[in-house]
Design a protein around this motif. Structure first.
Motif: not given
Length: 620
Positions: A81-91
């Motif tokens: 859900e978090g923005e930082e987590e989304k960026f960390g798990w996106s290719l």
């Protein structure tokens, strides 16, 4: 380029797919670009396998099979859900080393990489950023890289900065008066003299092409030289003004005034060949003066003129029209040999004329089989007497070998109904089939049928244009009117359908205005098909049978089936046509069978017979 030359750990570039959301992805093909013309749906061969130029995706995404290089898993930005987590798990795919990784797998923050805002899932990875690698090093793109902080550059305004050399230090100030006599001071280094370089005391410095230091004004103090990026922008601006031939003296003077306050006036040797480094003019007859005489302008500092000084050559001549790559000509009327040679060395007793009589009893399929027997039979089977009619109907696309085969056989009747023939293909055919007498184009698009407006058809006798979509009065006017390229001084302008005897226009939106043009420019019609034309009614029948109508004496077959505007009041008008032999009024709702029976009993000279209801026939 091999992976070793791009650096350690360099990956292969992955082919991206459509986003299916941008404006280019959701639109349809234009049908006019060279990629669309190659498609089979538009009548091309289908060899390029490329999408329409207007449908090229502006934001391509990574394929579904892309996985992280480090952990081997796909993107998981939808699971957090978090923005930082989304960026960390996106290719994210690096534009330099082409590696696809999760930013979280690198254990590095978001600020250490440079994200590309134009293309999704695209960045410059932190490792390439820290090592100072650019796309020029990897050999995959132009020599430029984005700023480390991700902000737009101040000089270019597009977020990219040129990887050039740092600006040169400012030159020493110029003295206003003459130089003092005596040796120069020891603490001021100067360039080695020519004799010293020749003696070998000073190694020759390699020539390096770079901007020259700026020249300060005679009265003002020394100012720093402009940066290379600034000079490139100024050169590009001046070049655009010169190429457009737009005089812009006010802007150039204001630019020079503003530049003199901040960066001074700079001029290199290449831009002003008439000035030397030390400010003295070259000797008479030198190369710089010759170039000035040849049309090159040398601009002095402080005049506010453009920095570019090469001569503007004349505009390039227009490209000649592209000629056809090959010309398909029909075979000679009597191809050689006249006899069939046998394997034993003798000739067959039957001559070519006898063989052609045998071949005339064969169909198209059998003739194609005979053409594979030997070269002599192959040449004989191309005789146009064996191919009076060629049927290519119901084919999705027409290939170039098929078109070439049609031209070599020179048929008198050609059926292209319900095919995907293009305008270019039809025009190519009609210009090479001057003996064509019957042409069937029913079910084709008007975009391809419009080729009839520019193709000469002197021998055409039958034209079938039934059920063509989007045909209005303007398109029919273009087809019926004489060609616009008639020679001046001609007293008679013949239409394109002057010699047509049978015309089929079923299912078209034909109005009375088009009928008037038809009576005027197709006066020799003996058979006319206007069935299922929604706008044909009693006034149309009055136009066809009027005393001034040329079809009144020539019309033999008339098909008005499915014209629902016809009433019983128009039936007596058909008695004006003495040569009428066939009248089809089937499926006309407002016509009564009794009125049709009365017309058949009276009829134009001689009664009609009615094998079906509202179908009137007369034996010739």
């Amino acid at each position: 380029m091999s992976s070793s030359s791009r650096g350690p750990g360099a990956g292969a570039r992955r082919r991206r797919t459509r986003c299916r959301r941008c404006r280019a992805c959701v639109r349809t093909e234009c049908g006019d670009c060279h990629f669309c013309r190659d498609m089979k749906k538009f009548g091309g061969p289908g060899r390029m396998k490329q999408s329409c130029l207007l449908r090229q995706c502006t934001a391509p995404v990574l394929p579904h099979t892309a996985v992280c290089l480090l952990c081997g898993e796909a993107g998981k930005e939808d699971t957090v859900e978090g923005e930082e987590e989304k960026f960390g798990w996106s290719l994210m795919e690096c534009t330099i080393c082409n590696e696809i990784v999760h930013p979280g797998c690198l254990k590095m923050g978001k600020a250490e990489g440079v994200i590309n805002a134009e293309i999704p899932n695209c960045w410059e990875c932190p490792r390439c950023t820290q090592e100072g690698r650019t796309s020029k090093d990897s050999g995959e793109g132009p020599g430029r890289r984005r700023a480390d902080n991700g902000e737009e550059g101040a000089s270019l305004g597009s977020g990219w900065k040129l990887t050039e050399e740092p600006p040169l230090p400012p030159p020493p100030p110029r003295r206003k008066g003459p130089l003092p006599a005596g040796p120069p001071p020891e603490d001021v280094p100067g360039p080695p003299k020519r004799k010293e370089r020749e003696a070998g005391n000073e190694p020759p410095t390699p020539r390096k092409k770079k901007p020259k230091p700026a020249l300060a004004s005679a009265e003002g103090p020394a100012v720093p030289s402009p940066s290379p990026q600034r000079e490139k922008l100024e050169r590009f601006k001046r070049m655009c003004q010169l190429l457009e031939r737009v005089p812009d003296t006010s802007s150039s003077s204001s630019d020079s005034d503003s530049d003199s306050d901040s960066s001074g006036t700079s001029l290199s040797e290449e831009e002003a060949p008439g000035e030397a480094r030390n400010g003295r003019r070259p000797a008479r007859g030198s190369s710089g003066e010759k170039e000035n005489r040849g049309g090159r302008r040398a601009v002095r500092p402080g005049t506010g003129g453009p920095l570019l000084s090469w001569p503007l050559g004349p505009a390039p001549p227009p490209r000649p029209p592209q000629l056809e790559r090959h010309v398909v000509r029909p075979p000679p009327r009597s191809p050689e040999p006249d006899t069939l040679p046998l394997a034993a060395g003798s000739d067959h007793p039957l001559p070519r004329a006898a063989w052609l009589r045998v071949f005339q009893h064969l169909g198209p399929r059998e003739l194609c089989i005979c053409m594979r027997v030997c070269r002599t039979w192959s040449r004989w089977c191309y005789d146009k007497r064996l191919w009076p009619r060629m049927d290519l109907s119901r084919r999705k696309s027409l290939t170039p070998p098929m078109l070439s085969g049609v031209v070599r056989r020179q048929p008198r009747a050609l059926d292209l109904s319900w095919t995907g023939v293009s305008k270019k293909q039809l025009m190519w055919l009609l210009n090479r089939l001057q003996g064509l007498q019957e042409l069937v184009l029913s079910g084709c698009s008007w975009l391809s049928v419009s080729a009839l407006g520019s193709a000469p058809l002197p021998a055409l006798r039958l034209l079938d244009l039934r059920w063509i979509e989007d045909v209005k009065d303007s398109q029919l006017r273009e087809l019926l009117l004489p060609p616009p390229d008639t020679k001046p001084g001609q007293t008679e302008s013949r239409g394109r359908l002057q010699g047509v005897a049978e015309l089929r226009l079923a299912g078209l939106e034909l109005t009375d205005a088009s009928l008037r043009l038809l009576l005027r420019h197709a006066p020799q019609l003996s058979a006319l098909d206007l069935s299922h034309c929604a706008h044909v009614g009693d006034p149309s029948v009055h136009l066809l049978t009027a005393p001034t109508s040329p079809l009144r004496e020539t019309l033999v077959h008339l098909n008005l089936a499915g014209c629902h505007r016809l009433t019983d009041h128009c039936l007596p008008l058909f008695r004006r046509c003495p040569r009428l032999r066939r009248l089809d009024l089937r499926s006309c709702r407002q016509l009564s069978p009794e009125a049709c029976a009365r017309l058949a009993a009276a009829g134009p000279p001689g009664p009609f017979r009615c094998p079906e209801e509202k179908l009137l026939l007369k034996d010739s």
